[in-house]
Design an enzyme around this catalytic site. Structure first.
Site, PDB file in Angstrom:
ATOM      1  CG  ASP A   1      23.758  11.672  25.452  1.00 12.53           C
ATOM      2  OD1 ASP A   1      23.037  12.987  25.029  1.00 12.53           O
ATOM      3  OD2 ASP A   1      22.643  11.141  25.043  1.00 12.53           O
TER       4      ASP A   1
ATOM      5  CG  ASP B   1      25.571  12.127  41.642  1.00 10.39           C
ATOM      6  OD1 ASP B   1      26.663  11.394  41.357  1.00 10.39           O
ATOM      7  OD2 ASP B   1      25.344  12.475  43.246  1.00 10.39           O
TER       8      ASP B   1
END
Ligand code: NAD
Length: 420
Positions: A308, A284
């Site tokens: 991804d 993150d």
């Protein structure tokens, strides 16, 4: 028909190379034809007849289904196996999800464990960033493990109940909040799978003189899977690339023993010696940092799911779907399939407006992979010149200052003119 062979660590590439390709569905026809023309022209300009491509079409997707009643004929798989490398256009998803298994089948059958996505900005291309020129990254996404292994059970099925009972009764798990209505998934992450991915990323960084490799993970939450990836990644660097790398583990150890000043000194010396810095980042924070200080990142090694998200965000930062190239590679066997990363774009298929650059840059990656670097360089230079002058397909030109929208075929002709 001349094939590439792998000899030890090296690919032996014949001068008259047979290149298998899947044209692709929808816009696949337009981009593949445009790219083949550009590639043929570039190779004859660069090598003046001493190297050549012989194109070998193999069937996949809708075209294969219409001709053979199979989405991915055995012959296609065998040809890719035999010829080691190939390239493919986008493939349509048939009802029942056969195309997903088609892409997955290729990856699994050839054990293509790296999904490689370079992310570079071309001057002139519109970007949501203020300073897109600072973005220059290459993502190594693990391609065979993680939740993509497909081990999942739907809520309210016998399997989900059985799995939950196993967790509860055998493993003493008490943390599932709503067990009656939960679906379950399993996330396998292995030492072998992580190590080979990170090894490929570090080798790439060393061979291409890149400053750093960042291991991106969520090891703060998933300690043994994502945390394992990080741990095994650092171990690969420390055991196998000691003379070529400096890890943030080493930094921390020096800091603990001798203080911050000594650790900073060791870090600076490693940089001066041209060593690759191996660091890690929680996923993150990484996504945020890539927007705020993209210059801090170069080669990225990450797990399947993180990869991804990351690949798509980074692609969006430099121009998006029409221009992002990719490849799936097994660096041990040499097998590699290069691919346009977008889909079949049915809304614009047949209109001669699709952007062929994702496919074209995937070709450039392919030629770099087989060390025909002059070809990649020429293609890249032509794109820089074209975008610099505002010439692009409509998807990019409409956001450019002084942009001129060209059709797919006119854009290809313009690129051919610029390759001299
Ligand atoms: P898509 O990538 O085909 O299209 C999304 C949007 O982006 C559309 O508006 C399209 O016009 C635009 N676009 C895509 N590529 C472009 C390009 N090169 N130039 C200009 N505009 C472009 O995604 P989708 O619509 O979700 O999927 C369509 C089909 O493609 C589905 O069957 C899907 O399963 C398949 N698909 C295949 C692959 C693959 O084979 N690798 C990847 C993604 C989707």
């Amino acid at each position: 028909m001349a094939k590439i062979v792998k000899n030890g660590n090296k690919l032996v590439v014949p001068d008259e190379l047979t290149l298998p390709y899947i044209e692709g569905d929808g816009v696949g026809v337009e981009i593949t034809n445009a790219c083949k023309k550009i590639v043929d022209h570039t190779i004859s300009t660069v090598y003046k007849g001493s190297k050549k491509i012989e194109w070998l079409e193999v069937l996949g997707g809708e075209k294969a289904y219409n001709k053979t009643s199979q989405w991915l004929p055995e012959e296609t798989m065998n040809t890719f196996k035999e010829y080691l490398i190939g390239i493919k256009g986008p493939l349509a998803t048939p009802v029942g999800g056969g195309s997903r298994s088609l892409n997955v089948a290729l990856r699994q059958e050839l054990d293509l464990f790296v999904c490689l996505r370079p992310v570079e900005w071309f001057k002139g291309v519109s970007s949501p960033l203020k300073e897109p020129e600072k973005v220059n990254m290459v993502v190594f996404r693990e391609n065979t493990e993680d939740i993509y292994a497909g081990i999942e059970w739907e809520s309210n099925t016998e399997e989900a109940k059985k799995f939950y009972n196993f967790l509860k009764d055998e493993m003493g798990v008490k943390k599932v909040r709503f067990p009656e209505t939960s679906s379950f998934g399993v996330k396998p992450v292995s030492q072998e799978g992580s190590s080979r991915l990170v090894r490929a990323a570090i080798e790439y960084a060393i061979n291409n003189k890149k400053p750093s490799v960042t291991l991106v993970h969520k090891g703060n939450i998933m300690k043994f899977t994502e945390g394992g990836f990080k741990k095994w990644g650092y171990e690969v660097a420390e055991k196998e690339f000691k003379d070529y790398t400096f890890t943030m583990n080493e930094y921390a150890a020096i800091k603990k023993e001798k203080g911050a000043e000594a650790a900073d000194k060791a870090y600076d010396e490693a940089l001066k010696a041209g060593k690759v810095i191996i660091k890690d980042n929680i996923a993150d924070a990484f996504l945020q940092n890539t927007l705020l200080k993209p210059e801090d990142y170069s080669v990225i090694a990450t797990l399947n799911l993180n990869g991804d998200y990351i690949s798509d965000q980074l692609a969006a930062m430099v121009g998006g779907i029409g221009i992002a190239p990719g490849a799936n590679i097994n660096y041990n066997t040499g097998h590699a399939i290069f691919e346009a990363t977008h889909g079949t774009a049915p809304d614009i298929a047949g209109k001669n407006i699709v952007n062929p650059c994702s496919m074209l840059l995937s070709f450039a990656m392919l030629f770099e992979y087989i060390s025909w670097n002059e070809v990649s360089q020429k293609i890249n230079n032509a794109l820089v010149e074209s975008f610099g002058n505002g010439y692009a397909t409509h998807d990019l030109a409409r956001f450019m200052e002084n942009g001129t929208s060209l059709s797919t075929s006119d854009f290809a002709e313009n690129i051919i003119k610029l390759i001299r």
